[in-house]
Design an enzyme around this catalytic site. Structure first.
Site, PDB file in Angstrom:
ATOM      1  NE  ARG A 216      -0.079 -13.550  23.060  1.00 33.98           N
ATOM      2  CZ  ARG A 216       0.556 -13.154  21.991  1.00 33.98           C
ATOM      3  NH1 ARG A 216       0.163 -12.614  20.966  1.00 33.98           N
ATOM      4  NH2 ARG A 216       1.889 -13.728  21.712  1.00 33.98           N
ATOM      5  CG  PHE A 232      -5.531  -4.563  13.542  1.00 34.87           C
ATOM      6  CD1 PHE A 232      -5.437  -3.880  12.301  1.00 34.87           C
ATOM      7  CD2 PHE A 232      -6.058  -3.484  14.490  1.00 34.87           C
ATOM      8  CE1 PHE A 232      -5.588  -2.685  11.871  1.00 34.87           C
ATOM      9  CE2 PHE A 232      -6.548  -2.298  14.279  1.00 34.87           C
ATOM     10  CZ  PHE A 232      -6.558  -1.920  12.745  1.00 34.87           C
ATOM     11  CG  ASP A 254      -5.988  -9.838  10.502  1.00 34.41           C
ATOM     12  OD1 ASP A 254      -4.999  -9.733  11.163  1.00 34.41           O
ATOM     13  OD2 ASP A 254      -5.592  -9.624   9.272  1.00 34.41           O
ATOM     14  CB  SER A 255      -7.727  -6.834   6.452  1.00 33.70           C
ATOM     15  OG  SER A 255      -6.333  -6.751   6.466  1.00 33.70           O
ATOM     16  CB  ALA A 280     -11.955 -12.169   6.374  1.00 26.91           C
ATOM     17  CG  ASP A 300      -1.388  -5.543  18.257  1.00 24.49           C
ATOM     18  OD1 ASP A 300      -0.568  -4.519  18.357  1.00 24.49           O
ATOM     19  OD2 ASP A 300      -1.090  -6.592  18.559  1.00 24.49           O
ATOM     20  CB  CYS A 340       4.345  -2.467  17.053  1.00 26.83           C
ATOM     21  SG  CYS A 340       3.469  -2.665  15.409  1.00 26.83           S
TER      22      CYS A 340
HETATM   23  N1  SAH Z   1      -2.619  -8.780  17.687  1.00 25.78           N
HETATM   24  C1  SAH Z   1      -1.771  -9.751  16.925  1.00 25.78           C
HETATM   25  C2  SAH Z   1      -0.782  -9.161  15.828  1.00 25.78           C
HETATM   26  C3  SAH Z   1      -1.156  -7.887  14.872  1.00 25.78           C
HETATM   27  S1  SAH Z   1      -0.255  -7.946  13.354  1.00 25.78           S
HETATM   28  C4  SAH Z   1      -1.144 -10.763  17.638  1.00 25.78           C
HETATM   29  O1  SAH Z   1      -1.163 -10.501  19.059  1.00 25.78           O
HETATM   30  O2  SAH Z   1      -0.829 -11.710  17.233  1.00 25.78           O
HETATM   31  C5  SAH Z   1      -1.348  -6.876  12.523  1.00 25.78           C
HETATM   32  C6  SAH Z   1      -2.455  -7.523  11.795  1.00 25.78           C
HETATM   33  O3  SAH Z   1      -3.332  -6.528  11.207  1.00 25.78           O
HETATM   34  C7  SAH Z   1      -1.954  -8.394  10.551  1.00 25.78           C
HETATM   35  O4  SAH Z   1      -2.457  -9.638  10.827  1.00 25.78           O
HETATM   36  C8  SAH Z   1      -2.777  -7.766   9.275  1.00 25.78           C
HETATM   37  O5  SAH Z   1      -3.227  -8.595   8.643  1.00 25.78           O
HETATM   38  C9  SAH Z   1      -3.844  -7.113  10.011  1.00 25.78           C
HETATM   39  N2  SAH Z   1      -4.372  -5.554   9.189  1.00 25.78           N
HETATM   40  C10 SAH Z   1      -3.598  -4.459   8.895  1.00 25.78           C
HETATM   41  N3  SAH Z   1      -4.367  -3.880   8.302  1.00 25.78           N
HETATM   42  C11 SAH Z   1      -5.549  -4.085   8.659  1.00 25.78           C
HETATM   43  C12 SAH Z   1      -6.909  -3.482   8.572  1.00 25.78           C
HETATM   44  N4  SAH Z   1      -6.911  -2.336   8.047  1.00 25.78           N
HETATM   45  N5  SAH Z   1      -7.879  -3.958   8.873  1.00 25.78           N
HETATM   46  C13 SAH Z   1      -7.886  -5.439   9.501  1.00 25.78           C
HETATM   47  N6  SAH Z   1      -6.814  -6.157   9.964  1.00 25.78           N
HETATM   48  C14 SAH Z   1      -5.426  -5.352   9.308  1.00 25.78           C
END
Ligand code: SAH
Length: 396
Positions: A216, A232, A254-255, A280, A300, A340
């Site tokens: 970040r 994400f 984010d979903s 969302a 991510d 990850c």
């Molecule tokens: N980048 C974030 C951590 C990501 S964790 C940080 O720095 O804090 C992964 C995230 O992806 C979760 O919040 C989950 O809700 C979201 N997610 C998982 N599949 C998804 C999709 N198909 N579309 C959007 N979001 C998704």
């Protein structure tokens, strides 16, 4: 006397190299009452003591806590020493609240010599996650050691093991406070001077993805004046850094609705929410609707592969996601892309990203190779502890 496991001839080599796992196939015989979650002594075929660890049925039979002929059953002093070592490292790294950061990983499992244990610290609260029955049973000792090491800096300990401890070993596990209680108030922590509201009781993992701290900070360097898309986003970590660094606009996706609420709250804490919009929505469908709109995109996703058997599909997933992302980057823009998945090596990940750039028809160069930060250390003797990898690409 604890139970003892004696290894087959030759199977002592990895323990002598301080690798912390004993696989079930290495065991010649067991003596005494071998119970899941209890400490066992591990002996070489010649009877020499190799160390002690937590026993579990399954492929990884023992997770080692201490090595060598002098190893003893862990007592209160053992736990205190382990946590003190871990804390002193984070102090030396400047993460424990004396600077502008008070959120950090205090214990990173094998990386801190404590396989199966995660402890994240949010200001005055420690969140404990046991990933093994042994660590789950040790929670009272761990809590006491935390109090001894953190002293007045510790107000509460929250146990969040219900989702992580093997269900068979602790079918009734419930999350809850081992020390202190819920304040019922918003808890705001600071990371590199950026404020985040963290909810460890209802959030994902321990409440915040601490492991992206350094990445970040790197993004903040490149965000000024750019149109940024953070996919994400979870609690909006990258979004907050981009806003405070002076991005022209920031979109977060984010979903999870709850994640979007948290992201909006954190954007609000920057006072720059006018430049921020959160969606969302599924990332793949979001990217399909857009066209060449962003100068910097963050991808991510959660781990696409949790096991080796899922690795091939995961690589296809990373490729598909990155094709979609790269297509939305304006010429001369930047891509921050991550995996990850522990079973996906940097080499394999790079191959997937290369294939994505080719398919998207966009020349791209690697500017940075990224990994997890120093409070998520990797034991030299346990390279499996490395999981986070990322690339920063300049996309022409
Ligand atoms: N980048 C974030 C951590 C990501 S964790 C940080 O720095 O804090 C992964 C995230 O992806 C979760 O919040 C989950 O809700 C979201 N997610 C998982 N599949 C998804 C999709 N198909 N579309 C959007 N979001 C998704």
């Amino acid at each position: 006397m604890s139970a003892t496991l004696t290894l087959k001839p030759g199977k002592d080599q990895s323990l002598r190299r301080l690798h912390p796992w004993v696989f079930s196939g290495a065991i010649a015989r067991m003596q005494g009452e071998v119970v899941e979650g209890e400490v066992v002594s591990v002996l070489a075929a010649n009877g020499e003591l190799l160390g002690v660890g937590h026993y579990a049925p399954g492929s990884i039979a023992v997770r080692m806590l201490d090595f060598g002929t002098e190893a003893q059953l862990p007592d209160a002093a053992f736990w205190e020493q382990k946590l003190r070592n871990a804390y002193q490292l984070r102090q030396r790294l400047g993460l424990t609240g004396t600077g502008n950061t008070n959120v950090y990983r205090l214990v990173h499992a094998e990386g801190d010599g404590l396989p199966g244990l995660i402890i994240d610290v949010y200001g005055d609260t420690a969140v404990v996650q046991a990933h093994s029955a042994g660590m789950y049973k040790a929670r009272p000792l761990i809590a006491a050691a935390l109090q001894a090491v953190l002293g007045e800096n510790l107000r509460a300990i929250y146990d969040k093991s219900a989702e992580t401890v093997p269900a068979k070993a602790a079918p009734d596990a419930q999350n809850g406070y081992l020390l202190g209680e819920s304040t019922g108030q918003e808890h705001v922590v600071e990371e590199n001077g950026h404020r985040f509201a963290v909810d460890w009781e209802t959030g994902q993992k321990t409440g915040f993805f601490i492991d992206q701290r350094d990445n970040r900070a790197l993004l903040a360097r490149y965000a000024p004046g750019r149109r940024v898309l953070n996919t994400f986003c979870y609690t909006g970590g990258f979004s907050v850094y981009a806003l405070q660094a002076g991005a022209e606009l920031v979109h977060s996706v984010d979903s999870s609705k709850k994640a979007i609420e948290l992201t909006n709250r954190n954007a609000e804490l920057t006072g720059l929410q006018d430049k921020h919009e959160a969606y969302a929505q599924d990332v793949f469908s979001f990217l399909k609707d857009r066209h060449n709109q962003y100068d910097l995109i963050v991808l991510d996703p959660p781990a696409f592969a949790k096991h080796l058997s899922a690795r091939h599909n995961a690589l296809m997933g990373y490729k598909r996601l990155n094709v979609a992302g790269i297509k939305q980057i304006a010429p001369g823009g930047l891509l921050f892309t991550f995996s990850c998945s522990q079973v996906v090596s940097m080499e394999l990940f790079e191959g997937a990203i290369m294939a994505a750039a080719i398919e998207a028809g966009r020349p791209a160069r690697i500017l940075h190779r990224l990994t997890q930060p120093a409070d998520h250390p990797v034991s030299l003797f346990h390279p499996e502890g490395e999981y986070l990898k990322g690339l920063v690409l300049a996309v022409d």
